[in-house]
Design a protein around this motif. Structure first.
Motif, PDB file in Angstrom:
ATOM      1  N   LEU A 135      11.266   9.885   5.845  1.00  0.00           N
ATOM      2  CA  LEU A 135       9.564  10.104   5.366  1.00  0.00           C
ATOM      3  C   LEU A 135       8.807   9.172   6.465  1.00  0.00           C
ATOM      4  CD1 LEU A 135       7.420  10.966   3.566  1.00  0.00           C
ATOM      5  CD2 LEU A 135       7.878   9.009   2.240  1.00  0.00           C
ATOM      6  N   LEU A 136       9.408   7.827   6.540  1.00  0.00           N
ATOM      7  CA  LEU A 136       8.545   7.017   7.657  1.00  0.00           C
ATOM      8  C   LEU A 136       8.562   7.683   8.899  1.00  0.00           C
ATOM      9  CD1 LEU A 136       9.618   3.650   6.282  1.00  0.00           C
ATOM     10  CD2 LEU A 136       7.312   4.649   5.892  1.00  0.00           C
ATOM     11  N   ILE A 137       9.864   7.994   9.380  1.00  0.00           N
ATOM     12  CA  ILE A 137       9.763   8.345  10.831  1.00  0.00           C
ATOM     13  C   ILE A 137       9.055   9.698  11.109  1.00  0.00           C
ATOM     14  CG2 ILE A 137      12.024   9.526  10.855  1.00  0.00           C
ATOM     15  CD1 ILE A 137      12.467   7.884  13.532  1.00  0.00           C
ATOM     16  N   PHE A 138       9.260  10.567  10.269  1.00  0.00           N
ATOM     17  CA  PHE A 138       8.435  11.914  10.322  1.00  0.00           C
ATOM     18  C   PHE A 138       7.082  11.540  10.367  1.00  0.00           C
ATOM     19  CE2 PHE A 138      12.665  13.797   8.262  1.00  0.00           C
ATOM     20  CZ  PHE A 138      13.264  13.986   9.377  1.00  0.00           C
ATOM     21  N   GLN A 139       6.465  11.015   9.662  1.00  0.00           N
ATOM     22  CA  GLN A 139       5.190  10.767   9.412  1.00  0.00           C
ATOM     23  C   GLN A 139       4.819  10.124  10.783  1.00  0.00           C
ATOM     24  OE1 GLN A 139       4.370   8.722   5.933  1.00  0.00           O
ATOM     25  NE2 GLN A 139       4.029  10.879   4.814  1.00  0.00           N
ATOM     26  N   LYS A 140       5.449   8.972  11.153  1.00  0.00           N
ATOM     27  CA  LYS A 140       5.260   8.310  12.287  1.00  0.00           C
ATOM     28  C   LYS A 140       5.237   9.172  13.629  1.00  0.00           C
ATOM     29  CE  LYS A 140       6.893   3.872  11.942  1.00  0.00           C
ATOM     30  NZ  LYS A 140       6.205   2.792  12.101  1.00  0.00           N
ATOM     31  N   LEU A 141       5.967  10.131  13.769  1.00  0.00           N
ATOM     32  CA  LEU A 141       6.146  11.127  14.828  1.00  0.00           C
ATOM     33  C   LEU A 141       5.092  12.199  14.921  1.00  0.00           C
ATOM     34  CD1 LEU A 141       9.857  10.860  15.537  1.00  0.00           C
ATOM     35  CD2 LEU A 141       8.075   9.505  16.723  1.00  0.00           C
ATOM     36  N   GLY A 142       4.173  12.251  13.486  1.00  0.00           N
ATOM     37  CA  GLY A 142       3.278  13.433  13.307  1.00  0.00           C
ATOM     38  C   GLY A 142       3.721  14.459  12.863  1.00  0.00           C
ATOM     39  N   ALA A 143       4.965  14.356  12.143  1.00  0.00           N
ATOM     40  CA  ALA A 143       5.126  15.666  11.127  1.00  0.00           C
ATOM     41  C   ALA A 143       4.643  15.379   9.862  1.00  0.00           C
ATOM     42  CB  ALA A 143       6.787  15.946  11.080  1.00  0.00           C
ATOM     43  N   GLU A 144       4.527  16.663   9.093  1.00  0.00           N
ATOM     44  CA  GLU A 144       4.119  16.718   7.634  1.00  0.00           C
ATOM     45  C   GLU A 144       5.333  16.826   6.810  1.00  0.00           C
ATOM     46  OE1 GLU A 144       0.978  19.508   5.056  1.00  0.00           O
ATOM     47  OE2 GLU A 144       1.129  19.764   7.552  1.00  0.00           O
ATOM     48  N   PRO A 169      10.331   9.541  -7.271  1.00  0.00           N
ATOM     49  CA  PRO A 169       9.489   8.422  -7.521  1.00  0.00           C
ATOM     50  C   PRO A 169       8.109   8.625  -8.070  1.00  0.00           C
ATOM     51  CG  PRO A 169      10.490   7.837  -5.868  1.00  0.00           C
ATOM     52  CD  PRO A 169      10.792   9.269  -5.979  1.00  0.00           C
ATOM     53  N   PRO A 170       7.382   8.071  -9.022  1.00  0.00           N
ATOM     54  CA  PRO A 170       5.978   8.610  -9.350  1.00  0.00           C
ATOM     55  C   PRO A 170       4.841   8.486  -8.299  1.00  0.00           C
ATOM     56  CG  PRO A 170       6.691   6.449 -10.450  1.00  0.00           C
ATOM     57  CD  PRO A 170       7.974   7.164  -9.712  1.00  0.00           C
ATOM     58  N   ASP A 171       5.243   7.598  -7.428  1.00  0.00           N
ATOM     59  CA  ASP A 171       3.989   7.379  -6.307  1.00  0.00           C
ATOM     60  C   ASP A 171       4.143   7.818  -5.137  1.00  0.00           C
ATOM     61  OD1 ASP A 171       6.092   5.637  -6.127  1.00  0.00           O
ATOM     62  OD2 ASP A 171       5.081   3.839  -5.766  1.00  0.00           O
ATOM     63  N   MET A 172       4.778   9.041  -4.903  1.00  0.00           N
ATOM     64  CA  MET A 172       5.150   9.633  -3.559  1.00  0.00           C
ATOM     65  C   MET A 172       3.911  10.116  -2.946  1.00  0.00           C
ATOM     66  SD  MET A 172       7.958   9.083  -2.806  1.00  0.00           S
ATOM     67  CE  MET A 172       8.402   9.931  -1.559  1.00  0.00           C
ATOM     68  N   THR A 173       2.757  10.883  -3.719  1.00  0.00           N
ATOM     69  CA  THR A 173       1.669  11.199  -2.890  1.00  0.00           C
ATOM     70  C   THR A 173       0.828  10.115  -2.365  1.00  0.00           C
ATOM     71  OG1 THR A 173       0.688  11.208  -5.171  1.00  0.00           O
ATOM     72  CG2 THR A 173       1.259  13.445  -4.296  1.00  0.00           C
ATOM     73  N   SER A 174       0.874   8.967  -2.883  1.00  0.00           N
ATOM     74  CA  SER A 174       0.291   7.918  -2.292  1.00  0.00           C
ATOM     75  C   SER A 174       0.381   7.381  -0.752  1.00  0.00           C
ATOM     76  CB  SER A 174       0.163   6.711  -3.333  1.00  0.00           C
ATOM     77  OG  SER A 174       1.656   6.210  -3.347  1.00  0.00           O
ATOM     78  N   VAL A 175       2.002   7.820  -0.592  1.00  0.00           N
ATOM     79  CA  VAL A 175       2.478   7.442   0.876  1.00  0.00           C
ATOM     80  C   VAL A 175       2.090   8.772   1.781  1.00  0.00           C
ATOM     81  CG1 VAL A 175       4.069   5.828   0.190  1.00  0.00           C
ATOM     82  CG2 VAL A 175       4.646   7.920   0.483  1.00  0.00           C
ATOM     83  N   GLY A 176       1.252   9.682   1.270  1.00  0.00           N
ATOM     84  CA  GLY A 176       0.893  10.775   2.128  1.00  0.00           C
ATOM     85  C   GLY A 176       1.873  11.773   2.312  1.00  0.00           C
ATOM     86  N   CYS A 177       2.838  11.965   1.353  1.00  0.00           N
ATOM     87  CA  CYS A 177       3.689  13.122   1.457  1.00  0.00           C
ATOM     88  C   CYS A 177       3.277  14.037   0.200  1.00  0.00           C
ATOM     89  CB  CYS A 177       5.106  12.877   1.444  1.00  0.00           C
ATOM     90  SG  CYS A 177       5.881  12.258   0.150  1.00  0.00           S
ATOM     91  N   LYS A 178       3.792  15.439   0.480  1.00  0.00           N
ATOM     92  CA  LYS A 178       3.539  16.492  -0.572  1.00  0.00           C
ATOM     93  C   LYS A 178       4.928  16.384  -1.565  1.00  0.00           C
ATOM     94  CE  LYS A 178       3.221  20.788   0.564  1.00  0.00           C
ATOM     95  NZ  LYS A 178       2.275  21.865   0.180  1.00  0.00           N
ATOM     96  N   VAL A 179       4.568  16.647  -2.799  1.00  0.00           N
ATOM     97  CA  VAL A 179       5.624  16.612  -3.795  1.00  0.00           C
ATOM     98  C   VAL A 179       5.930  18.030  -4.314  1.00  0.00           C
ATOM     99  CG1 VAL A 179       6.397  15.556  -5.908  1.00  0.00           C
ATOM    100  CG2 VAL A 179       5.175  14.210  -4.288  1.00  0.00           C
ATOM    101  N   SER A 180       6.914  18.473  -4.380  1.00  0.00           N
ATOM    102  CA  SER A 180       7.165  19.663  -5.060  1.00  0.00           C
ATOM    103  C   SER A 180       8.385  19.989  -6.063  1.00  0.00           C
ATOM    104  CB  SER A 180       7.302  20.755  -3.882  1.00  0.00           C
ATOM    105  OG  SER A 180       7.939  21.993  -4.544  1.00  0.00           O
ATOM    106  N   TYR A 181       8.090  20.526  -7.040  1.00  0.00           N
ATOM    107  CA  TYR A 181       9.496  20.677  -7.904  1.00  0.00           C
ATOM    108  C   TYR A 181      10.180  21.930  -7.837  1.00  0.00           C
ATOM    109  CZ  TYR A 181       6.663  16.588  -9.310  1.00  0.00           C
ATOM    110  OH  TYR A 181       5.991  15.264  -9.477  1.00  0.00           O
ATOM    111  N   ASP A 182       9.582  22.860  -6.911  1.00  0.00           N
ATOM    112  CA  ASP A 182      10.339  24.078  -6.941  1.00  0.00           C
ATOM    113  C   ASP A 182      10.875  24.317  -5.347  1.00  0.00           C
ATOM    114  OD1 ASP A 182      10.447  26.954  -6.219  1.00  0.00           O
ATOM    115  OD2 ASP A 182       8.894  27.401  -7.549  1.00  0.00           O
ATOM    116  N   LEU A 183      11.925  24.529  -5.322  1.00  0.00           N
ATOM    117  CA  LEU A 183      12.768  24.626  -4.036  1.00  0.00           C
ATOM    118  C   LEU A 183      12.253  25.946  -3.388  1.00  0.00           C
ATOM    119  CD1 LEU A 183      14.858  23.544  -1.854  1.00  0.00           C
ATOM    120  CD2 LEU A 183      16.627  24.707  -3.170  1.00  0.00           C
ATOM    121  N   ASP A 184      12.232  27.059  -3.684  1.00  0.00           N
ATOM    122  CA  ASP A 184      12.027  28.366  -3.101  1.00  0.00           C
ATOM    123  C   ASP A 184      10.577  27.971  -2.726  1.00  0.00           C
ATOM    124  OD1 ASP A 184      14.392  29.853  -3.769  1.00  0.00           O
ATOM    125  OD2 ASP A 184      13.725  29.661  -5.792  1.00  0.00           O
ATOM    126  N   GLU A 185       9.399  27.515  -3.273  1.00  0.00           N
ATOM    127  CA  GLU A 185       8.178  27.380  -2.928  1.00  0.00           C
ATOM    128  C   GLU A 185       8.434  26.257  -1.552  1.00  0.00           C
ATOM    129  OE1 GLU A 185       5.157  26.364  -6.062  1.00  0.00           O
ATOM    130  OE2 GLU A 185       4.910  24.548  -4.765  1.00  0.00           O
TER     131      GLU A 185
END
Lengths: 186, 311
Positions: free
Chosen positions: B178-187, B198-214
């Protein structure tokens, strides 16, 4: 900084032709012979020699490769930061080949020592000779001598030999640059 | 051209600048060339002694580090906690100091406690490389994942969308990736059952999904992670079978998105749980590329860290 020209364009081209003629004298039809340009600065010179050979002696086949010696140098951990490597590009084996190593400037001889080490990763050549454009005489730190040489010059420590090629955007030229209060390297 | 990393140790991806990562990748390119030459060895680290300190089980990482060290001509000592005095009650610092007294220059360490490398770096003079500290970080794995994707996309991962799927809560790879991809400009999007994120994932700037197909429909590359049963003290999922139905990557799921995306996995893979055999062995699977790149990337890290005078 002061500059002193060693070769103008015309003299450089004459020298290149002369070096190719000398290679032809030694290597005949260049059978079983390969050219290896040393990264980074020997590569442009080697490419020139390669294309000039093909032009002067149509029909010869002479493989060309580029060798980077960074990981074989003897000054690792002796500088503030490690040197950044360049690409080695050798698409053939050197086993039992006659190898012509090519670099632009021969100075301490340490790069050539590293090159001879690095080269062995690609096999055991039957014979290796060294071609340089400029030999900075009397500055050798290792027992290395050029077999083919464009020009021999005596230089001081604060002088640097600059080789520039038209492919880099300017024109072909070889100059000595005098730098104040700086230890020369090449 | 000279190149120096901004860090003395490799403890965390967080400490690296994008320029550091670029320098590591450029150096890895050159080592990849060497690994494909007939003689795959260079003498750079011949006067350096490296100890591989593994307080946790590992196959890939340990072998990869050992091979990288040997390809660079370093002297290598392997140490695993099961056969050492650690089982007799010696502290981490004592163990390491005893090893350093034998003139070791670099330490590659895997330890179950998060921050173990950070702690050691304050107390010992040797160069340290974190080979995984608990659920915290696994920086060389992140570097090789990013390097593999950079090569797959021909030079950059900037602007790409990358999904990390599975046991995010217990995965040090997920965090470092997560850290390296964000550092290199990926989403980045993390995906998995709610209990394993973990409950606070959106606070580090990444999307959270519970649906694999989506998530698959959204992403340009997917990284599958193993369920880390050894780190789970309570039941986070009803059963492996249930998990596999919801979050297992299968050929059908990949076919549904209608385009080919690279599939990565840090290993060890559990075939039939998080990834089906067909997907693991498919051409788009980068798993073996990752392993190959791992040696080149680790050689680059060792070379760049060891290369500083007096380091």
């Amino acid at each position: 900084m002061e500059n002193r020209e060693l070769f103008d364009e015309e003299k450089l081209h004459l020298t290149l032709s002369r070096l190719c003629a000398q290679l032809s004298e030694t290597y005949g039809d260049f059978e079983n012979t390969v050219l290896l340009g040393l990264q980074p600065r020997g590569v442009r010179f080697a490419k020139r020699i390669h294309s000039l050979l093909l032009h002067m002696y149509p029909g010869i086949e002479i493989p060309y490769g580029e060798l980077d010696v960074t990981f074989f140098r003897d000054d690792f951990r002796r500088k503030e930061s490690p040197l950044v490597a360049n690409q080695t590009n050798i698409q053939f084996l050197l086993e039992k080949k006659r190898v012509i190593l090519i670099d632009d400037v021969l100075y301490t001889g340490r790069t050539i020592r590293s090159a001879m080490d690095a080269m062995l990763s690609f096999g055991r050549p039957s014979n290796v000779k060294l071609l340089v454009l400029v030999d900075r005489n009397r500055k050798r730190e290792l027992p290395v001598q050029a077999d083919f040489c464009g020009l021999t010059v005596d230089t001081l420590d604060n002088e640097k030999v600059l080789v520039e090629w038209a492919e880099q955007g300017g024109k072909d030229s070889v100059r000595i640059q005098i730098r104040e209060n700086k230890k020369a390297e090449s | 051209m000279k190149g120096k990393l901004s860090v003395k140790h490799l403890l965390s991806i967080r400490d690296l600048t994008p320029e550091d990562v670029e320098l590591i990748f450029k150096t890895a390119d050159n080592f990849k060339g060497i690994l494909n030459a007939p003689i795959k060895k260079v003498p750079s680290l011949r006067d350096i002694t490296i100890v591989n300190l593994f307080f946790e089980n590992s196959t890939r990482t340990r072998v990869s580090f050992e091979l990288a060290e040997k390809r660079l001509s370093a002297d290598v000592i392997n140490f695993s906690s099961s056969s050492s005095s650690v089982s007799k009650g010696e502290s981490l610092l004592d163990t390491v100091n005893n090893l350093l007294a034998m003139k070791v220059d670099m330490v590659v360490m895997r330890h179950p406690a998060p921050g173990a490398c950070q702690y050691l770096s304050h107390h010992i003079p040797a160069i340290l490389i974190n080979a995984g500290d608990g659920t915290h970080e696994h920086p060389t794995q992140a570097l090789l994942d990013a390097y593999t994707l950079t090569q797959y996309w021909g030079g950059s991962i900037r602007g790409k969308k990358i999904a990390i799927v599975g046991d995010i809560r217990h995965s040090r790879v997920a965090f470092s990736d997560l850290l390296i991809f964000q550092k290199l400009g990926a989403e980045v999007c993390v995906c998995g059952p709610g209990t394993l994120i973990p409950p606070d994932m959106t606070s580090v700037g990444c999307k959270v999904s519970y649906d694999l197909d989506e998530t698959l429909a959204w992403c340009d590359a997917v990284i599958m992670l193993r369920i880390q049963l050894e780190r789970q003290d309570t039941a986070y999922i009803p059963s492996l079978r249930d998990y596999s139905l919801g979050y297992g990557l299968t050929r059908d799921r990949l076919q549904k998105i209608g385009r080919e995306i690279p599939v990565l996995h840090p290993g060890p893979i559990n075939r039939g749980v998080e990834i089906s055999s067909e997907v693991a062995d498919a051409p788009q699977s980068q798993i073996l590329n990752q392993v190959e790149n791992g040696v080149a990337v680790r050689m680059a890290v060792l070379y760049l860290l060891a290369g500083v005078a007096g380091g």
